[in-house]
Scaffold this motif. Structure first.
Motif, PDB file in Angstrom:
ATOM      1  N   TRP A   1       0.823  -1.191  -0.012  1.00 36.49           N
ATOM      2  CA  TRP A   1       0.135   0.178   0.025  1.00 36.49           C
ATOM      3  C   TRP A   1       1.077   1.223  -0.035  1.00 36.49           C
ATOM      4  CZ3 TRP A   1      -1.594   2.948   4.827  1.00 36.49           C
ATOM      5  CH2 TRP A   1      -2.651   3.744   4.526  1.00 36.49           C
TER       6      TRP A   1
ATOM      7  N   ARG B   1     -13.152   6.114  -4.516  1.00 34.62           N
ATOM      8  CA  ARG B   1     -12.127   7.026  -4.076  1.00 34.62           C
ATOM      9  C   ARG B   1     -10.718   6.546  -4.598  1.00 34.62           C
ATOM     10  NH1 ARG B   1     -13.705  11.030  -1.785  1.00 34.62           N
ATOM     11  NH2 ARG B   1     -11.615  11.490  -0.792  1.00 34.62           N
ATOM     12  N   GLY B   2     -10.612   5.837  -5.809  1.00 33.39           N
ATOM     13  CA  GLY B   2      -9.477   5.447  -6.375  1.00 33.39           C
ATOM     14  C   GLY B   2      -8.940   6.139  -7.516  1.00 33.39           C
ATOM     15  N   ASP B   3      -7.816   5.763  -7.855  1.00 30.20           N
ATOM     16  CA  ASP B   3      -7.047   6.701  -9.096  1.00 30.20           C
ATOM     17  C   ASP B   3      -7.356   5.958 -10.352  1.00 30.20           C
ATOM     18  OD1 ASP B   3      -5.352   7.800 -11.204  1.00 30.20           O
ATOM     19  OD2 ASP B   3      -3.807   7.727  -9.318  1.00 30.20           O
TER      20      ASP B   3
ATOM     21  N   TYR C   1      -7.058   8.746   3.029  1.00 33.45           N
ATOM     22  CA  TYR C   1      -5.941   7.919   2.677  1.00 33.45           C
ATOM     23  C   TYR C   1      -6.212   7.822   1.136  1.00 33.45           C
ATOM     24  CZ  TYR C   1      -9.246   4.147   3.563  1.00 33.45           C
ATOM     25  OH  TYR C   1     -10.283   3.460   3.364  1.00 33.45           O
ATOM     26  N   ASP C   2      -5.197   7.525   0.454  1.00 30.92           N
ATOM     27  CA  ASP C   2      -5.327   7.136  -1.012  1.00 30.92           C
ATOM     28  C   ASP C   2      -5.198   5.584  -1.069  1.00 30.92           C
ATOM     29  OD1 ASP C   2      -5.219   9.349  -2.013  1.00 30.92           O
ATOM     30  OD2 ASP C   2      -3.089   9.503  -2.230  1.00 30.92           O
ATOM     31  N   ARG C   3      -6.213   4.979  -2.418  1.00 35.78           N
ATOM     32  CA  ARG C   3      -6.353   3.491  -2.361  1.00 35.78           C
ATOM     33  C   ARG C   3      -4.936   3.044  -3.098  1.00 35.78           C
ATOM     34  NH1 ARG C   3      -9.743   6.334   0.473  1.00 35.78           N
ATOM     35  NH2 ARG C   3     -11.548   5.304   1.021  1.00 35.78           N
ATOM     36  N   ASP C   4      -4.068   3.727  -3.346  1.00 37.10           N
ATOM     37  CA  ASP C   4      -2.832   3.374  -4.367  1.00 37.10           C
ATOM     38  C   ASP C   4      -1.972   2.220  -3.832  1.00 37.10           C
ATOM     39  OD1 ASP C   4      -3.815   5.448  -5.831  1.00 37.10           O
ATOM     40  OD2 ASP C   4      -2.148   6.812  -5.466  1.00 37.10           O
TER      41      ASP C   4
ATOM     42  N   SER D   1      -4.908   0.640  -7.533  1.00 37.45           N
ATOM     43  CA  SER D   1      -5.844   1.534  -7.000  1.00 37.45           C
ATOM     44  C   SER D   1      -7.267   1.003  -6.773  1.00 37.45           C
ATOM     45  CB  SER D   1      -5.942   2.986  -7.356  1.00 37.45           C
ATOM     46  OG  SER D   1      -6.319   3.865  -6.461  1.00 37.45           O
TER      47      SER D   1
ATOM     48  N   ARG E   1     -11.826   9.224   3.882  1.00 35.28           N
ATOM     49  CA  ARG E   1     -11.153  10.299   2.900  1.00 35.28           C
ATOM     50  C   ARG E   1      -9.825  10.684   3.178  1.00 35.28           C
ATOM     51  NH1 ARG E   1     -15.740  12.016  -0.032  1.00 35.28           N
ATOM     52  NH2 ARG E   1     -17.832  11.409   0.898  1.00 35.28           N
TER      53      ARG E   1
ATOM     54  N   ARG F   1      -1.014   9.087   3.522  1.00 36.17           N
ATOM     55  CA  ARG F   1      -1.071  10.652   3.270  1.00 36.17           C
ATOM     56  C   ARG F   1      -0.284  11.369   4.455  1.00 36.17           C
ATOM     57  NH1 ARG F   1      -6.733  12.373   1.187  1.00 36.17           N
ATOM     58  NH2 ARG F   1      -7.009  11.141  -0.631  1.00 36.17           N
TER      59      ARG F   1
ATOM     60  N   GLY G   1      -0.699   4.546  -0.201  1.00 34.45           N
ATOM     61  CA  GLY G   1      -1.793   5.339  -0.148  1.00 34.45           C
ATOM     62  C   GLY G   1      -1.836   6.274   1.121  1.00 34.45           C
TER      63      GLY G   1
END
Length: 157
Positions: free
Chosen positions: A12, A49-51, A26-29, A43, A24, A16, A14
């Motif tokens: 992971w 909420r992904g890229d 953290y990123d899902r990357d 993601s 909301r 931040r 994601g």
């Protein structure tokens, strides 16, 4: 019986700075890797909420089904004596998300367009998709139907 083992690493990427302090926040990357292969950047689906510029797990599942079917189909072609010179697939899958936020893939559709050399073997090439589906390890492992709508073309002489 031969047993095969596959290993991938998922990392992971994601965070931040505050981890999963809020939905909301953290990123899902993430990065999927395996020894000796290029990394796959992933993601979540943008709806979660992904890229959108990265692969999501649902796309990777559909890709695995499509790849496995193609490999099985090419093998069946060699056994049945027709020659595949082109193969392309536009595969899809449907995901149902439930009120409790769980979900499941309900089905996949493979749409292979296959070009062969032998005009007299179009019917055999069409029927070979059923055997390819039976042989596909991934299709045999999922809990939803994998359907096919193949199109067989004959290469110009």
């Amino acid at each position: 019986m031969l047993d095969h083992h596959y290993e991938v690493t998922l990392r992971w990427t994601g965070n931040r700075g505050t981890g999963t302090s809020g939905y909301r926040d953290y990123d899902r990357d993430h990065v999927v890797s395996a020894a000796g292969k290029p990394d796959v950047v992933g993601s979540a689906d943008p709806a979660f909420r992904g890229d959108r510029s990265r692969w999501n797990p649902e796309e990777m599942l559909v890709a695995a089904l499509s790849q496995c079917h193609m490999m099985s189909y090419l093998y069946v072609a060699t056994l049945q004596g027709f020659t595949v010179v082109e193969y392309e697939d536009r595969a899809t899958a449907d995901l149902d998300v439930h009120a409790d936020h769980s979900g499941n893939v309900t089905g996949a559709m493979l749409r292979p367009v296959v070009t062969i050399l032998e005009a007299d073997l179009v019917d055999a090439a069409t029927a070979a998709h059923a055997e390819a589906n039976r042989l596909c390890f991934i299709a045999a492992s999922v809990a939803f139907p994998v359907e096919h709508t193949p199109e067989i073309r004959v290469a110009a002489a």
